[in-house]
Structure formats: structure tokens, C-alpha cells
Design an enzyme around this catalytic site. Structure first.
Site, PDB file in Angstrom:
ATOM      1  N   GLU A  94       0.884  -1.173   0.000  1.00  0.00           N
ATOM      2  CA  GLU A  94       0.000   0.000   0.000  1.00  0.00           C
ATOM      3  C   GLU A  94       0.910   1.208   0.000  1.00  0.00           C
ATOM      4  O   GLU A  94       1.414   1.624   1.034  1.00  0.00           O
ATOM      5  CB  GLU A  94      -0.930  -0.008   1.226  1.00  0.00           C
ATOM      6  CG  GLU A  94      -2.093   0.967   1.077  1.00  0.00           C
ATOM      7  CD  GLU A  94      -1.670   2.425   1.158  1.00  0.00           C
ATOM      8  OE1 GLU A  94      -1.364   3.010   0.093  1.00  0.00           O
ATOM      9  OE2 GLU A  94      -1.625   2.962   2.260  1.00  0.00           O
ATOM     10  N   GLU A 103       3.540   9.110  -3.415  1.00  0.00           N
ATOM     11  CA  GLU A 103       4.339   8.651  -2.276  1.00  0.00           C
ATOM     12  C   GLU A 103       5.482   7.740  -2.707  1.00  0.00           C
ATOM     13  O   GLU A 103       6.038   7.007  -1.894  1.00  0.00           O
ATOM     14  CB  GLU A 103       3.440   7.936  -1.264  1.00  0.00           C
ATOM     15  CG  GLU A 103       2.468   8.875  -0.564  1.00  0.00           C
ATOM     16  CD  GLU A 103       1.631   8.179   0.491  1.00  0.00           C
ATOM     17  OE1 GLU A 103       1.772   6.945   0.656  1.00  0.00           O
ATOM     18  OE2 GLU A 103       0.825   8.855   1.150  1.00  0.00           O
TER      19      GLU A 103
END
Length: 644
Positions: A94, A103
Site C-alpha cells: 500500500e 508517495e
């Protein structure tokens, strides 16, 4: 052990040294992380924090099955003496943000396939697809461009025009992520279908190299292409039977079963320039990305025939997008707000007024000039705001009409003001360092510091400010503070306890900023005024205190007290940074969309499974400390019997 930490006080403008617990940063990070919101997301694959993971694994009886490696994945080693004895055949991750790749998902997947997993491994999630839709939206476009600002004067209408480089600037490089479901469909016109722009198969080698992907489409209607709305979905399995989507309600397959999220929202991208489009005339929407960012362009010919398609990521070259964030652009472009300031200024200005403006990157000085002030000074403490305002003044032929002083307002000298005494001290107030609504009380400290430069009978505008509050029930935002207990059969009480401990350390007694136009809520009490700050007088030496009890008028679960500031420009003209109008009969709230309000969550959080009822009053104690500029507060649900 105690440590000393420095902080820039946004209210007083001073740098302070505070004594803190050595674990202060750790507690603050956990308390503000909203990890609970992620666990409440039933569609999400979750990787808990490493510090809590070991205990959670042990408590659930998986210590002999799960090994927690407290490293970044790019530091993990494989081999007999490594962190992993061999390459893995299943990759579970994730790594996503609202933009999907912001990210570092692409370089992390790229490294994992090269060094950590077997070829043709299974990946969970298996695939992600990014979608886009082209729209025209004056409201969203106002978050990115400076519009002409109209000022009604005794000599007719004056127009403040943006400099040419502001109009041509592509804008800030960062994505604008919002709760798109809270933008009214009346605020935009759809120009295209929902277009699948690109997909990433996480079970195969992933590249972090820059790339672009195009989709041809025919506009639904003629208009001006300004904004790209974008979101993504992920398929957990190769067959795509288990899907998690970020689609807004109008593009969702089952709007009634939408999962609310605050960790993943939707993206708003601004085209470098608005482009006219004609219904039925084919165009190409192009999605570009590097290893961390996505951006869009509109092309009229096939990308294969257009070398411009491989363009660089847009970067602001006008200074405005570095100084003003998206809500600030919207605030400056709010013509109704400008008209309120003009209305108030007319009542206090005189032809011989000497005006001193104190706010960051504000155009109030231009309003004052157009309304006939004899001499206008404006203070800009940063080189960026000084440069930007000089450009705006030059574009409007005002460079020799308004004096810009580049220094902190507390350091003003008589020479800076050319020996003149100030008859009008003017502020919005707005300062870029402000996070909570009352941080703009810095204006009051500036007013105190420049007291020696004010002439007899000088007017200060705003004349006063007041702190207000209302008790609310959130439709969804309460989830970020709600314990999880059990996540898909996995006991995570340890993490709940860790977050609670971090909150109890300090955060449970502090308010946090949220743009509440994105987070629907119902008012359970009437709004009330807590404190008043008189800007006509210097900051007092003694604290300002208020305490009392507020009765709840509507049934519901009391999640929080919401606080905001109201600025009283004149006795007849007030600007609110919070509620803009009385609540509707059901308690529905209309919040200022340009400002963040302060949310003080009640602790413990109400149990969402409990029947309605419970406490019917809220007690409060609030204290403003003039020496630090801080506002200490405590709100408490009081157990009192229901009224008949």
C-alpha cells in the site's frame, strides 16, 4: 527527559523556545496521522506501523508466520544472511496517495521487482487505473488564476488586472486534492466522458521513468477547457472481481454504497492555459507523469505527430503560486468579499488619509488607493510577496502610487513612513504562517507594535475580532478519531491504545484545522460568541477568559466543537471565516470555502453504534494568553437530563 524545541509563533510573530517531552514529535505524529480513518476503510489493504505491528501480530497469534522488518523496502536484503531468505512470490503493498504515485509507488515497485520478488509474482493489489474528465469550472479555475478585480469608486469602475506573467504561468506543480463529492455539480460543466488514461500492472516490472499517455475524445459541449478531474481505482485480484475505487458519485457504479475516505480523495489538475473546445471536434487529453507527479495537457493533433507532448512538469514562474495557495487564490478572486471591504473602507476613508496595510500578499492597498486615499503604504515581510505585489502594481500603473516596505511590520521606522503619521491601519487580516483561525491575531500584535506610528484618532480596520463556536455532528469526519478495535477479524486494539495515548499527551486538548466545506456536518447547538478582541486598543497585559455551558438544541452525536473567527471591519460590516449563514432547520451548515475552521474533537469519541441521546449540554473554558498569543481551551460533554 525534557528537550528544548524552537517554534515560530504564528500569532505573536516571535521565535520561542519551549520545553517538551523527548517523545513529543512521536506523539504528535501519531495523534495527527488519521491511521484510524485508513482502518475504517473496508476496501483498503493496510500495512500497520512497524512499532505497533510486532505487538499486533503477537496478540493475534501470528508471530511464527509473520516477520516484521522495520526498514524501507529499498533497504531490505535477500539471501541466507539477509532480511528475507529468498525472493517472495507474492507482493502485497500500500504505497498510494490521492495522486496514486505521489508517495513513491513507482520507484518502490521498480526496486521490489528487481531485487525482492520472483518474476511473474502475484501482486496485491494487482492493477491500478487512472481516470480523467475534462471540465469547465469558474470556481475551480479561480483557485489557480488571478481574475480581474472590480472596484466601484466615485469616479466609476476601476479594474485591477493581473500581470501578463500571472496569466501565462502554468501554476503550482503540486496536485490539488479535495473531497470532490462536495463540489456542487452546478460549479462545473462536464466537457468529456470519463477517460481511462493509463494502467499499471503491479505483478510485472514497473518503470519509474517519465511517460505520457493520450486519449482521443470528442467534447460533449462547447466551452473552455480549464480543469481535469482525476481519480483511480485498484483491482485487488487478476480477474478484477475485487475493486476499490476513488470515483466521485457521478462516476461511481453504486453511489449508494460509496466508501468515505479522507486518506484518498480526488485530484484537481489545472491545464497550463484554458483552451476553447467545440462540441464534436476531436481532441487529445494527455496524462504526463514522472516518478512522483502527474499533470495534464490538451492537444489538438495526435501526440505521435506533436513533439510538444513530451513537455516538462509545470512549474510556477510568476511567484503568485508560491505565495498564495489554492484557497487564497479563491479568496482574492471572491468579488463579493472584495465588495464588503470596499463598502467598509468607504465609511472610514478621508481624502487626506494615510493608510498602512498589513497582511501578506494583500490587494487592500490597491482598494484604498482607488477609493481616494492620499498616501498608501503596504508592508511585505517576504521577498516573494514584495516582488509579486510590485509586479501587480506595475501592471496597474501604480508603482509610484503605493509604497511597498519590505520588512517585518514590528520593525517599521518613522523614515519608512516618510515622517507621516498613520490615520488608517488596515488588514484583512491574512498571514501565510497562520494555521488556526486565531493565528491571524498577529494583526493585533502588529497594531500594538506600530502604536507609536498612529496619529491622533487613527482608525484600525478591522476594528475588532471575535471567536465563535458551535457543537456539531459530522457525517464522516468523526472516523479519523474513532477507535477501530477489529479490522477484518484482526485485533488492532494495540494501535487504538497507542493513538489514544498520543492524543492524551496533548492533542486531545487542542483544535486542528479542517476545511469544513469538504466535510458535511449538522449543528447541534446554536453558534455562540466566546471571546472578543478589541483592535482599537493594544494587546492587553492580562489574559482574556470565558467559560460557560451551552445547551444542545438538536438530537445527534456530539463529535466536536468547531471554532472560527469573525472580523468586524466596522460596526455594520462583519466577515466570517466560519459559518456564513444560520443553519437550516435540520442543522445543515454553510462554511466559508476559503478558510479552514478549527475542530476540537470531544474525547472519548461518541460510539457510532449507540442510540441517539446522551449529554444535552457542553461546558467550555477558553483562555487567551497575551504573552504567547496561544488560546487554551477545553470543551466537555456534560451529562444532564433531557428537558421534557
Amino acid at each position: 527527559m525534557k528537550i528544548f524545541c524552537s517554534r515560530a509563533n504564528p500569532t505573536t510573530g516571535s521565535v520561542e523556545w519551549l520545553e517538551e517531552d523527548e517523545h513529543y514529535d512521536f506523539h504528535q505524529e501519531i495523534a495527527r496521522s488519521s491511521y484510524a480513518d485508513m482502518l475504517h476503510d473496508k476496501d483498503r489493504v493496510f500495512k500497520p506501523m512497524a512499532d505497533a505491528a510486532v505487538k499486533i501480530v503477537e496478540k493475534n497469534g501470528f508471530s511464527d508466520k509473520i516477520k516484521v522488518i522495520n526498514k524501507h523496502s529499498t533497504e531490505v536484503t535477500v539471501g541466507p544472511e539477509g532480511d528475507m531468505p529468498c525472493r517472495a512470490n507474492i507482493l502485497v503493498t500500500e504505497l498510494f496517495d490521492t495522486e496514486l504515485i505521489g508517495e513513491g509507488a513507482l520507484p518502490s515497485y521498480e526496486h521490489a521487482h528487481r531485487h525482492l520478488v520472483e518474476e511473474n509474482c502475484e501482486a496485491v493489489p494487482h492493477r491500478a487505473t487512472v481516470y480523467a474528465q475534462l471540465v469547465e469550472s469558474r470556481r475551480m479555475w479561480s483557485w489557480n488564476k488571478l481574475f480581474p478585480i472590480r472596484v466601484q469608486t466615485s469616479l466609476g469602475e476601476q479594474v485591477i488586472v493581473p500581470p501578463v506573467d500571472l496569466e501565462s504561468c502554468p501554476g503550482a506543480p503540486s496536485v490539488c486534492d479535495i473531497q470532490l463529492n462536495q463540489v456542487s455539480p452546478a460549479d462545473f460543466t462536464v466537457l468529456s466522458d470519463v477517460l481511462p488514461m493509463f494502467s499499471i500492472d503491479f505483478s510485472k516490472q514497473v518503470s519509474s521513468s517519465a511517460a505520457c499517455h493520450s486519449r482521443q475524445f470528442e467534447p460533449w459541449t462547447s466551452g473552455r477547457a480549464q480543469v481535469v478531474l482525476s481519480w483511480w481505482d485498484i483491482e485487488m485480484d487478476p480477474e478484477g472481481k475485487i475493486k476499490c475505487t476513488m470515483a466521485p458519485f457521478w462516476a461511481h457504479s453504486d453511489p449508494e454504497e460509496m466508501q468515505w475516505r479522507d486518506h484518498w480523495m480526488q485530484c484537481v489538475y489545472f491545464l497550463p492555459q484554458e483552451e476553447p473546445v467545440v462540441q464534436g471536434s476531436a481532441l487529445f487529453l494527455v496524462a504526463h507523469h514522472d516518478d512522483y507527479c502527474v499533470w495534464y495537457s490538451l492537444q489538438r493533433t495526435s501526440p505521435e505527430k506533436n513533439e510538444r507532448v513530451h513537455q516538462m512538469r509545470p512549474v510556477c514562474d510568476c511567484q503568485a503560486h508560491l505565495l498564495w495557495n489554492r484557497p487564497r487564490f479563491g479568496e482574492i478572486n471572491d468579488q463579493d468579499r472584495t465588495d464588503r471591504y470596499v463598502q467598509a473602507l468607504r465609511t472610514v476613508l478621508k481624502p487626506d488619509s494615510v493608510c498602512l496595510c498589513v497582511s501578506d500578499g494583500s490587494l487592500l492597498s490597491v482598494l484604498a488607493h482607488h477609493l481616494g486615499v492620499e498616501q498608501v503604504f503596504t508592508v511585505e515581510s517576504s521577498a516573494a510577496s514584495h516582488k509579486l505585489l510590485r509586479k501587480i502594481f506595475k501592471a496597474n500603473h501604480l508603482e509610484d502610487k503605493i509604497n511597498i516596505i519590505e520588512k517585518r511590520p514590528e520593525l517599521l521606522t518613522n523614515e519608512d513612513l516618510q515622517g507621516r503619521k498613520v490615520s488608517l491601519l488596515l488588514g484583512e487580516p491574512f498571514f501565510t504562517t497562520s494555521l488556526l483561525p486565531w493565528h491571524n491575531l498577529y494583526f493585533w500584535y502588529v497594531r500594538t507594535a506600530v502604536d507609536q506610528h498612529l496619529g491622533p484618532g487613527a482608525v484600525v480596520m478591522p476594528q475588532a475580532a471575535s471567536l465563535h463556536a458551535v457543537v456539531v455532528e459530522f457525517r464522516d469526519l468523526w472516523r479519523i478519531r474513532s477507535p477501530c478495535g477489529d479490522c477484518e477479524g484482526f485485533d488492532v486494539h494495540i494501535m487504538d491504545d497507542m493513538i489514544k495515548h498520543a492524543l492524551d499527551f496533548r492533542e486531545s486538548r487542542e483544535a486542528e484545522p479542517h476545511p469544513l466545506w469538504e466535510y458535511p456536518c449538522r449543528s447541534l447547538s446554536e453558534p455562540w460568541q466566546i471571546l472578543t478582541f478589541d483592535f482599537q486598543q493594544p494587546v492587553p497585559l492580562q489574559p482574556l477568559c470565558a467559560e460557560g455551558t451551552v445547551e444542545l438544541r438538536r438530537p445527534g452525536r456530539s463529535h466536536a466543537a468547531v471554532l472560527w473567527m469573525e472580523y468586524h471591519l466596522t460596526p455594520e460590516c462583519t466577515l466570517s471565516t466560519g459559518l456564513l449563514e444560520p443553519a437550516d432547520p435540520e442543522g445543515g451548515c454553510c462554511w466559508n470555502p476559503h478558510c479552514k475552521q478549527a475542530v476540537y474533537f470531544f474525547s472519548p469519541a461518541p460510539d457510532p453504534r449507540a442510540p441517539l441521546g446522551g449529554p444535552r449540554t457542553v461546558s467550555y473554558a477558553v483562555e487567551f494568553h497575551p504573552d504567547t498569543g496561544d488560546i487554551a481551551m477545553e470543551f466537555r460533554l456534560a451529562d444532564t437530563p433531557d428537558h421534557p
